[in-house]
Design a protein around this motif. Structure first.
Motif, mmCIF file in Angstrom:
data_model
loop_
_atom_site.group_PDB
_atom_site.id
_atom_site.type_symbol
_atom_site.label_atom_id
_atom_site.label_comp_id
_atom_site.label_asym_id
_atom_site.label_seq_id
_atom_site.Cartn_x
_atom_site.Cartn_y
_atom_site.Cartn_z
ATOM 1 N N ALA A 225 -27.220 -7.656 9.357
ATOM 2 C CA ALA A 225 -25.936 -8.342 9.139
ATOM 3 C C ALA A 225 -25.549 -8.481 7.667
ATOM 4 O O ALA A 225 -24.379 -8.401 7.320
ATOM 5 N N HIS A 226 -26.548 -8.688 6.787
ATOM 6 C CA HIS A 226 -26.173 -9.006 5.402
ATOM 7 C C HIS A 226 -25.674 -7.806 4.619
ATOM 8 O O HIS A 226 -25.261 -7.935 3.470
ATOM 9 N N LYS A 227 -25.665 -6.616 5.235
ATOM 10 C CA LYS A 227 -25.115 -5.439 4.579
ATOM 11 C C LYS A 227 -23.648 -5.214 4.964
ATOM 12 O O LYS A 227 -23.022 -4.289 4.472
ATOM 13 N N PHE A 228 -23.133 -6.042 5.884
ATOM 14 C CA PHE A 228 -21.693 -5.938 6.208
ATOM 15 C C PHE A 228 -21.047 -7.332 6.253
ATOM 16 O O PHE A 228 -20.304 -7.671 7.156
ATOM 17 N N ASN B 112 -28.259 6.829 2.931
ATOM 18 C CA ASN B 112 -29.246 6.355 1.965
ATOM 19 C C ASN B 112 -28.724 5.193 1.127
ATOM 20 O O ASN B 112 -27.623 5.251 0.576
ATOM 21 N N ASN B 113 -29.557 4.170 0.987
ATOM 22 C CA ASN B 113 -29.145 2.957 0.291
ATOM 23 C C ASN B 113 -29.068 3.114 -1.222
ATOM 24 O O ASN B 113 -28.352 2.388 -1.888
ATOM 25 N N GLU B 114 -29.801 4.053 -1.799
ATOM 26 C CA GLU B 114 -29.770 4.195 -3.258
ATOM 27 C C GLU B 114 -28.732 5.206 -3.730
ATOM 28 O O GLU B 114 -28.028 4.964 -4.701
ATOM 29 N N GLY C 11 -33.072 -5.780 9.233
ATOM 30 C CA GLY C 11 -33.258 -4.337 9.294
ATOM 31 C C GLY C 11 -34.727 -3.939 9.240
ATOM 32 O O GLY C 11 -35.155 -3.023 9.955
ATOM 33 N N SER C 12 -35.496 -4.611 8.416
ATOM 34 C CA SER C 12 -36.909 -4.239 8.265
ATOM 35 C C SER C 12 -37.664 -4.408 9.579
ATOM 36 O O SER C 12 -38.415 -3.515 9.992
ATOM 37 N N GLU C 13 -37.445 -5.537 10.234
ATOM 38 C CA GLU C 13 -38.142 -5.759 11.513
ATOM 39 C C GLU C 13 -37.708 -4.726 12.544
ATOM 40 O O GLU C 13 -38.544 -4.182 13.283
ATOM 41 N N ALA C 14 -36.421 -4.422 12.595
ATOM 42 C CA ALA C 14 -35.920 -3.445 13.564
ATOM 43 C C ALA C 14 -36.544 -2.066 13.309
ATOM 44 O O ALA C 14 -36.973 -1.384 14.242
ATOM 45 N N ASP C 15 -36.625 -1.674 12.040
ATOM 46 C CA ASP C 15 -37.251 -0.385 11.696
ATOM 47 C C ASP C 15 -38.712 -0.364 12.141
ATOM 48 O O ASP C 15 -39.179 0.602 12.746
ATOM 49 N N ASN C 16 -39.429 -1.423 11.819
ATOM 50 C CA ASN C 16 -40.846 -1.511 12.190
ATOM 51 C C ASN C 16 -41.014 -1.386 13.697
ATOM 52 O O ASN C 16 -41.848 -0.614 14.180
ATOM 53 N N CYS D 6 -34.688 9.255 10.922
ATOM 54 C CA CYS D 6 -33.921 9.632 9.733
ATOM 55 C C CYS D 6 -32.847 8.579 9.514
ATOM 56 O O CYS D 6 -32.133 8.226 10.452
ATOM 57 N N MET D 7 -32.732 8.109 8.283
ATOM 58 C CA MET D 7 -31.727 7.096 8.006
ATOM 59 C C MET D 7 -30.323 7.666 8.178
ATOM 60 O O MET D 7 -30.101 8.869 8.011
ATOM 61 N N TYR D 8 -29.373 6.798 8.512
ATOM 62 C CA TYR D 8 -27.986 7.242 8.708
ATOM 63 C C TYR D 8 -27.365 7.516 7.345
ATOM 64 O O TYR D 8 -26.687 8.532 7.153
ATOM 65 N N THR E 272 -32.647 5.968 14.085
ATOM 66 C CA THR E 272 -31.993 6.007 12.783
ATOM 67 C C THR E 272 -31.882 4.604 12.190
ATOM 68 O O THR E 272 -31.493 3.652 12.880
ATOM 69 N N ASP E 273 -32.265 4.492 10.915
ATOM 70 C CA ASP E 273 -32.065 3.267 10.147
ATOM 71 C C ASP E 273 -30.617 3.322 9.675
ATOM 72 O O ASP E 273 -30.279 4.018 8.722
ATOM 73 N N ALA E 274 -29.762 2.588 10.403
ATOM 74 C CA ALA E 274 -28.323 2.632 10.107
ATOM 75 C C ALA E 274 -27.887 1.394 9.332
ATOM 76 O O ALA E 274 -26.727 0.984 9.392
ATOM 77 N N VAL E 275 -28.818 0.813 8.573
ATOM 78 C CA VAL E 275 -28.512 -0.442 7.870
ATOM 79 C C VAL E 275 -27.365 -0.258 6.880
ATOM 80 O O VAL E 275 -26.514 -1.129 6.736
ATOM 81 N N GLN E 276 -27.307 0.891 6.206
ATOM 82 C CA GLN E 276 -26.213 1.113 5.247
ATOM 83 C C GLN E 276 -24.948 1.623 5.930
ATOM 84 O O GLN E 276 -23.877 1.638 5.323
ATOM 85 N N ALA E 277 -25.082 2.070 7.161
ATOM 86 C CA ALA E 277 -23.936 2.685 7.842
ATOM 87 C C ALA E 277 -23.164 1.700 8.705
ATOM 88 O O ALA E 277 -21.933 1.759 8.776
ATOM 89 N N GLU F 196 -36.412 7.717 2.778
ATOM 90 C CA GLU F 196 -36.199 6.548 3.642
ATOM 91 C C GLU F 196 -36.425 5.246 2.887
ATOM 92 O O GLU F 196 -37.087 5.218 1.837
ATOM 93 N N HIS F 197 -35.948 4.167 3.475
ATOM 94 C CA HIS F 197 -36.228 2.815 2.967
ATOM 95 C C HIS F 197 -37.721 2.522 3.154
ATOM 96 O O HIS F 197 -38.357 3.066 4.064
ATOM 97 N N HIS F 198 -38.254 1.635 2.313
ATOM 98 C CA HIS F 198 -39.686 1.298 2.437
ATOM 99 C C HIS F 198 -40.042 0.695 3.792
ATOM 100 O O HIS F 198 -41.193 0.821 4.228
#
Ligand SMILES: *Cc1c(COP(=O)(O)O)cnc(C)c1O
Length: 395
Positions: A200-203, A150-152, A70-75, A146-148, A175-180, A99-101
């Motif tokens: 992947a590691h979030k699902f 929020n992770n926290e 996810g971090s690389e994709a966001d960057n 905008c993130m899909y 959109t950072d959809a890592v949590q979605a 947003e995520h860092h």
């Protein structure tokens, strides 16, 4: 009892994901760039995985790029939009304060290069509205990110509405959809999403592999130079076992989404209901538009770290927003962004669930969290001051 309730940090791999990986280590281990049959077999697996992911997101396989997470994709999404914007003299980016860092730190870097960043306020309802995005868009806006979800604190953003506004204004939308991903319905075309990140590691897939979806024709900037992999947009020999497991885990999650949402939501709501009974606490995040598995609270008069350590002694793996792991004593930027003052933000607890959790585990959590909060409050000088009226309660 062992209760893993930190699924927003990472998830346990499913048997399906593990079993999907094995053949790509044992037999189909070729390099997809090789012309021989071993390579071509791996290439076919790669393209099948790409098609599977595309079907889950509602896009064309040629719009899927595999990354290290996810971090690389966001960057890459943000840098791509920023570089494209600069060529047209547009250097204004809109994002949110929670947003995520991976997003915020990339934006900080761009700010130092002369980009102007608007971070939307998330105090109201612990969320943003599409109207806030609309009001922030300018002539020189080159990206809305905008993130899909929020992770926290679990707030789910109005992504479809934001997408429609961006489309109308002609501003690229990431959109950072890592949590979605795998947990909420995604349709990049219907939601007018130009770029989307997932991991992947979030699902229940493996760590170290993710996806960047980029709408066809959007000019991408490489972060990693080298070979011609991923249509020359992301060099490096593809992580075939990881990619195939990502695709299998995503499809599995999407196929069972309704069923998993129902079980996880029931557990979440029981936890929220039970923990709300603790005096002087507050739920963090949007109470309605909320990730099925997210429970986030602040408890006044305690330290999140101590709470985590004591819960761990009762077999409960949870997380706190007040991460001193990084050596900093600052509370989470997310909790500060929604308006929690430092003292309150320090007493935070996040429990994030998956369909592997059970109601028995929820009961276990509900037995120990109130006890441990009370135990910590009994030892806390801050709590004594609150009780004696020397200090005023905030919650
Ligand atoms: C976990 C997470 C990331 C980072 O993903 P990695 O694959 O761990 O790099 C980014 N954004 C959000 C919202 C996340 O939850």
């Amino acid at each position: 009892m062992f209760v893993y309730a930190d699924n927003a940090a990472t998830t346990k791999m499913s048997k399906l994901a593990i079993e999907t990986m094995v053949p790509y280590y044992e037999s189909v281990f070729g390099n997809p760039s090789s012309l021989h049959s071993a390579g071509q077999e791996a290439k076919e697996a790669l393209e099948n995985a790409r098609a599977t992911v595309a079907a889950c997101l509602g896009c064309d396989p040629r719009e899927i790029y595999f990354t290290s997470g996810g971090s690389e994709a966001d960057n890459q999404a943000i840098i791509s939009a920023a570089r494209y914007g600069a060529r047209k003299n547009k250097k204004h980016i809109i994002s949110t304060a929670f947003e995520h860092h991976a997003v915020l730190h990339t934006l900080n870097k761009l700010e130092k290069e002369g980009y102007e960043i608007t971070l939307l306020d998330v105090k109201e309802g612990h969320n943003v509205t599409a109207q806030q995005v609309k009001d922030a868009i300018r002539e020189d806006t080159c990206l809305v990110t905008c993130m899909y979800a929020n992770n926290e604190i679990g707030s789910v953003l109005p992504i479809g509405e934001i997408g429609a506004i961006c489309k109308e204004a002609g501003v690229p939308f990431h959109t950072d959809a890592v949590q979605a991903a795998g947990h909420l319905h995604i349709d990049v075309k219907a939601q007018n999403i130009d770029m989307l990140s997932l991991s992947a590691h979030k699902f229940h897939g493996p760590k170290g592999v993710g996806v960047l979806y980029v709408r066809r024709g959007f000019p991408m900037t490489n972060l990693i130079e080298g070979g011609a992999q991923e249509r020359s947009k992301r060099a490096g020999t593809e992580n075939i076992p990881g990619i195939c497991a990502l695709a299998a885990a995503l499809k599995d999650a999407c196929d069972h989404m309704e069923e998993h949402t129902a079980t996880v939501t029931a557990m979440r709501d029981k936890l929220i209901e039970g923990l709300s009974q603790i005096p002087h606490c507050a739920l963090n995040g949007d109470p309605v538009n909320r990730l099925p598995g997210n429970v986030s609270f602040c408890f006044e008069g305690i330290e999140g770290e101590s709470l985590l350590l004591l819960l761990d002694m009762h077999g409960i793996c949870a997380s706190s927003g007040s991460a001193c792991t990084s050596g900093s004593l600052d509370p989470s930027h997310v909790l500060l962004a929604i308006g929690r003052v430092h003292d309150v933000a320090h007493g935070s607890l996040r429990l994030s669930l998956s369909h592997y959790n059970t109601m028995e585990e929820i009961d276990h959590i509900l037995t120990y969290v109130p006890k441990v909060v009370q135990q910590l409050r009994n030892m806390s000088p801050v709590w004594r001051d609150l009780q004696n009226g020397v200090r005023e309660y905030i919650l």
